[in-house]
Every structure is written in structure tokens, then in C-alpha cells.
Motif scaffolding. Structure first.
Motif, PDB file in Angstrom:
ATOM      1  N   TYR A  38       0.854  -1.199   0.000  1.00  0.00           N
ATOM      2  CA  TYR A  38       0.000   0.000   0.000  1.00  0.00           C
ATOM      3  C   TYR A  38       0.888   1.248   0.000  1.00  0.00           C
ATOM      4  N   HIS A  39       1.914   1.220   0.823  1.00  0.00           N
ATOM      5  CA  HIS A  39       2.851   2.355   0.920  1.00  0.00           C
ATOM      6  C   HIS A  39       3.476   2.647  -0.445  1.00  0.00           C
ATOM      7  N   TRP A  40       3.906   1.617  -1.120  1.00  0.00           N
ATOM      8  CA  TRP A  40       4.573   1.799  -2.409  1.00  0.00           C
ATOM      9  C   TRP A  40       3.613   2.238  -3.509  1.00  0.00           C
ATOM     10  N   ASN A  41       2.389   1.723  -3.490  1.00  0.00           N
ATOM     11  CA  ASN A  41       1.514   1.812  -4.655  1.00  0.00           C
ATOM     12  C   ASN A  41       0.316   2.737  -4.530  1.00  0.00           C
ATOM     13  N   VAL A  42       0.077   3.304  -3.354  1.00  0.00           N
ATOM     14  CA  VAL A  42      -1.103   4.157  -3.177  1.00  0.00           C
ATOM     15  C   VAL A  42      -1.052   5.338  -4.133  1.00  0.00           C
ATOM     16  N   LYS A  43      -2.223   5.678  -4.661  1.00  0.00           N
ATOM     17  CA  LYS A  43      -2.354   6.830  -5.555  1.00  0.00           C
ATOM     18  C   LYS A  43      -3.595   7.604  -5.138  1.00  0.00           C
ATOM     19  N   GLY A  44      -3.633   8.839  -5.535  1.00  0.00           N
ATOM     20  CA  GLY A  44      -4.820   9.632  -5.282  1.00  0.00           C
ATOM     21  C   GLY A  44      -4.532  10.857  -4.451  1.00  0.00           C
ATOM     22  N   PRO A  45      -5.606  11.591  -4.143  1.00  0.00           N
ATOM     23  CA  PRO A  45      -5.450  12.881  -3.459  1.00  0.00           C
ATOM     24  C   PRO A  45      -4.880  12.770  -2.046  1.00  0.00           C
ATOM     25  N   GLN A  46      -4.990  11.618  -1.409  1.00  0.00           N
ATOM     26  CA  GLN A  46      -4.442  11.452  -0.056  1.00  0.00           C
ATOM     27  C   GLN A  46      -3.061  10.792  -0.075  1.00  0.00           C
ATOM     28  N   PHE A  47      -2.415  10.776  -1.242  1.00  0.00           N
ATOM     29  CA  PHE A  47      -1.131  10.071  -1.369  1.00  0.00           C
ATOM     30  C   PHE A  47      -0.154  10.422  -0.251  1.00  0.00           C
ATOM     31  N   PHE A  48       0.142  11.695  -0.064  1.00  0.00           N
ATOM     32  CA  PHE A  48       1.179  12.083   0.887  1.00  0.00           C
ATOM     33  C   PHE A  48       0.833  11.664   2.308  1.00  0.00           C
ATOM     34  N   GLU A  49      -0.398  11.874   2.686  1.00  0.00           N
ATOM     35  CA  GLU A  49      -0.862  11.500   4.026  1.00  0.00           C
ATOM     36  C   GLU A  49      -0.794   9.986   4.221  1.00  0.00           C
ATOM     37  N   LEU A  50      -1.324   9.233   3.257  1.00  0.00           N
ATOM     38  CA  LEU A  50      -1.382   7.774   3.400  1.00  0.00           C
ATOM     39  C   LEU A  50      -0.012   7.135   3.248  1.00  0.00           C
ATOM     40  N   HIS A  51       0.791   7.619   2.334  1.00  0.00           N
ATOM     41  CA  HIS A  51       2.137   7.083   2.142  1.00  0.00           C
ATOM     42  C   HIS A  51       2.915   7.138   3.465  1.00  0.00           C
ATOM     43  N   THR A  52       2.832   8.247   4.135  1.00  0.00           N
ATOM     44  CA  THR A  52       3.512   8.420   5.427  1.00  0.00           C
ATOM     45  C   THR A  52       2.895   7.521   6.499  1.00  0.00           C
ATOM     46  N   LYS A  53       1.579   7.444   6.549  1.00  0.00           N
ATOM     47  CA  LYS A  53       0.899   6.640   7.572  1.00  0.00           C
ATOM     48  C   LYS A  53       1.190   5.160   7.379  1.00  0.00           C
ATOM     49  N   PHE A  54       1.186   4.701   6.127  1.00  0.00           N
ATOM     50  CA  PHE A  54       1.470   3.290   5.870  1.00  0.00           C
ATOM     51  C   PHE A  54       2.896   2.931   6.291  1.00  0.00           C
ATOM     52  N   GLU A  55       3.831   3.855   6.118  1.00  0.00           N
ATOM     53  CA  GLU A  55       5.199   3.604   6.589  1.00  0.00           C
ATOM     54  C   GLU A  55       5.223   3.448   8.110  1.00  0.00           C
ATOM     55  N   GLU A  56       4.474   4.275   8.796  1.00  0.00           N
ATOM     56  CA  GLU A  56       4.365   4.166  10.260  1.00  0.00           C
ATOM     57  C   GLU A  56       3.808   2.786  10.642  1.00  0.00           C
ATOM     58  N   PHE A  57       2.759   2.365   9.934  1.00  0.00           N
ATOM     59  CA  PHE A  57       2.148   1.062  10.235  1.00  0.00           C
ATOM     60  C   PHE A  57       3.122  -0.083   9.973  1.00  0.00           C
ATOM     61  N   TYR A  58       3.755  -0.097   8.791  1.00  0.00           N
ATOM     62  CA  TYR A  58       4.597  -1.258   8.493  1.00  0.00           C
ATOM     63  C   TYR A  58       5.851  -1.301   9.357  1.00  0.00           C
ATOM     64  N   THR A  59       6.343  -0.158   9.785  1.00  0.00           N
ATOM     65  CA  THR A  59       7.490  -0.141  10.688  1.00  0.00           C
ATOM     66  C   THR A  59       7.118  -0.796  12.025  1.00  0.00           C
ATOM     67  N   ASP A  60       5.932  -0.462  12.537  1.00  0.00           N
ATOM     68  CA  ASP A  60       5.455  -1.071  13.774  1.00  0.00           C
ATOM     69  C   ASP A  60       5.198  -2.566  13.585  1.00  0.00           C
ATOM     70  N   LEU A  61       4.620  -2.938  12.459  1.00  0.00           N
ATOM     71  CA  LEU A  61       4.349  -4.359  12.199  1.00  0.00           C
ATOM     72  C   LEU A  61       5.640  -5.163  12.159  1.00  0.00           C
ATOM     73  N   LEU A  62       6.677  -4.609  11.561  1.00  0.00           N
ATOM     74  CA  LEU A  62       7.955  -5.312  11.491  1.00  0.00           C
ATOM     75  C   LEU A  62       8.542  -5.527  12.882  1.00  0.00           C
ATOM     76  N   THR A  63       8.404  -4.550  13.753  1.00  0.00           N
ATOM     77  CA  THR A  63       8.847  -4.707  15.140  1.00  0.00           C
ATOM     78  C   THR A  63       8.088  -5.849  15.807  1.00  0.00           C
ATOM     79  N   LYS A  64       6.790  -5.903  15.585  1.00  0.00           N
ATOM     80  CA  LYS A  64       5.968  -6.946  16.202  1.00  0.00           C
ATOM     81  C   LYS A  64       6.287  -8.327  15.631  1.00  0.00           C
TER      82      LYS A  64
END
Length: 157
Positions: A38-64
Motif C-alpha cells: 500500500y505504501h509503495w503503490n497508493v495513488k490519489g489525493p491522499q497520497f502524501f498523508e497515506l504514504h507516510t501513515k502506511f510507513e508508520e504502520f509497516y514499521t510497527d508491524l515489522l517490530t511486532k
């Protein structure tokens, strides 16, 4: 001969918990890759917001992912480590070719809901086995992820 492991849990309980934790690990790994996609491929008007949020999510998931694998080792068992095993064991399916921001957010929401359900099963099993370490880990994850589910639902309206 004792039927307890190195941390004092009954081996049958530790084995059962390790099996459930390996299933959880598989789901975390698949979900991690979905969110990474999702982080790599998201498109659309919320790109910047979602791209950053997905990075936050996957970083936490990797820790878990690492923490769950280490808990399995603490219980005296081996964590699954082949992606083919993850695909076979996971309830969460691989999510391919998703670009739409809302669809990506819905994928994240569904993934967290699945993890919460699996962790509640582990929490109950760990509590029955007097395994405070696993219970605390599952409880902490549930608490964090319930808040994330609330926020994702609020985002979606």
C-alpha cells in the motif's frame, strides 16, 4: 522428569501457544507485506498523508514480527520463517495491485481486525496457561490496535 519448559510453563501449553503464535506470526508477515505494498503503490489525493501513515504502520508491524518470533523462541519452540509457510498458515490473504487510497485503508483496517481476533484467542490461551509474558504481549498489541481500528474507521467516515 519435569513436564515444564525453561520458563516454568507446562510443555503442552507452551507447545499449543507456540503453534498459535506461529499462526499469528504468519498473519503479521502477510499483513506487513500488504501494508508495504500500500505504501509503495497508493495513488490519489491522499497520497502524501497515506504514504507516510502506511510507513508508520509497516514499521510497527515489522517490530511486532520480531517480538512474536522471539516469544516463540522464549517458549522453547521455533518460529516459522519460510514465506511459503506464512502463506499456508495465514488467515490474512495477500492483497495485490491495490492503488486506491480508500481500498488501501480498508485493507489495513481488515488486517488489524484479524490480528486483534487472533490475539484475543492467544490471550485467552495464555491466561489459562498462566503465561503472563504471552498474555501481556497480546494484551498490549490488542490495546494499541483497537485504537488504530477506531482511528481508521473515523478516517473512513
Amino acid at each position: 522428569m519435569s513436564d515444564t519448559n525453561a520458563i516454568g510453563l507446562h510443555e503442552s501449553s507452551a507447545s499449543q501457544l507456540a503453534e498459535k503464535l506461529n499462526a499469528l506470526l504468519a498473519n503479521y508477515q502477510i499483513f506487513y507485506m500488504n501494508v508495504r505494498g500500500y505504501h509503495w503503490n497508493v495513488k490519489g489525493p491522499q497520497f502524501f498523508e497515506l504514504h507516510t501513515k502506511f510507513e508508520e504502520f509497516y514499521t510497527d508491524l515489522l517490530t511486532k514480527v520480531d517480538e512474536v518470533a522471539e516469544r516463540i523462541l522464549t517458549l522453547g519452540h521455533q518460529p516459522a520463517h519460510a514465506y511459503s509457510d506464512y502463506v499456508a498458515m495465514a488467515v490474512i490473504a495477500e492483497d495485490k495491485d491495490v492503488h486506491d487510497g480508500e481500498a488501501c485503508v480498508r485493507g489495513v483496517l481488515k488486517g488489524y481486525q484479524t490480528l486483534i481476533e487472533l490475539q484475543r484467542e492467544i490471550l485467552a490461551l495464555a491466561s489459562d496457561a498462566d503465561d503472563e509474558g504471552t498474555a501481556a504481549q497480546a494484551g498490549d498489541y490488542i490495546r494499541e490496535q483497537e485504537k488504530t481500528v477506531w482511528m481508521l474507521n473515523a478516517y473512513l467516515g
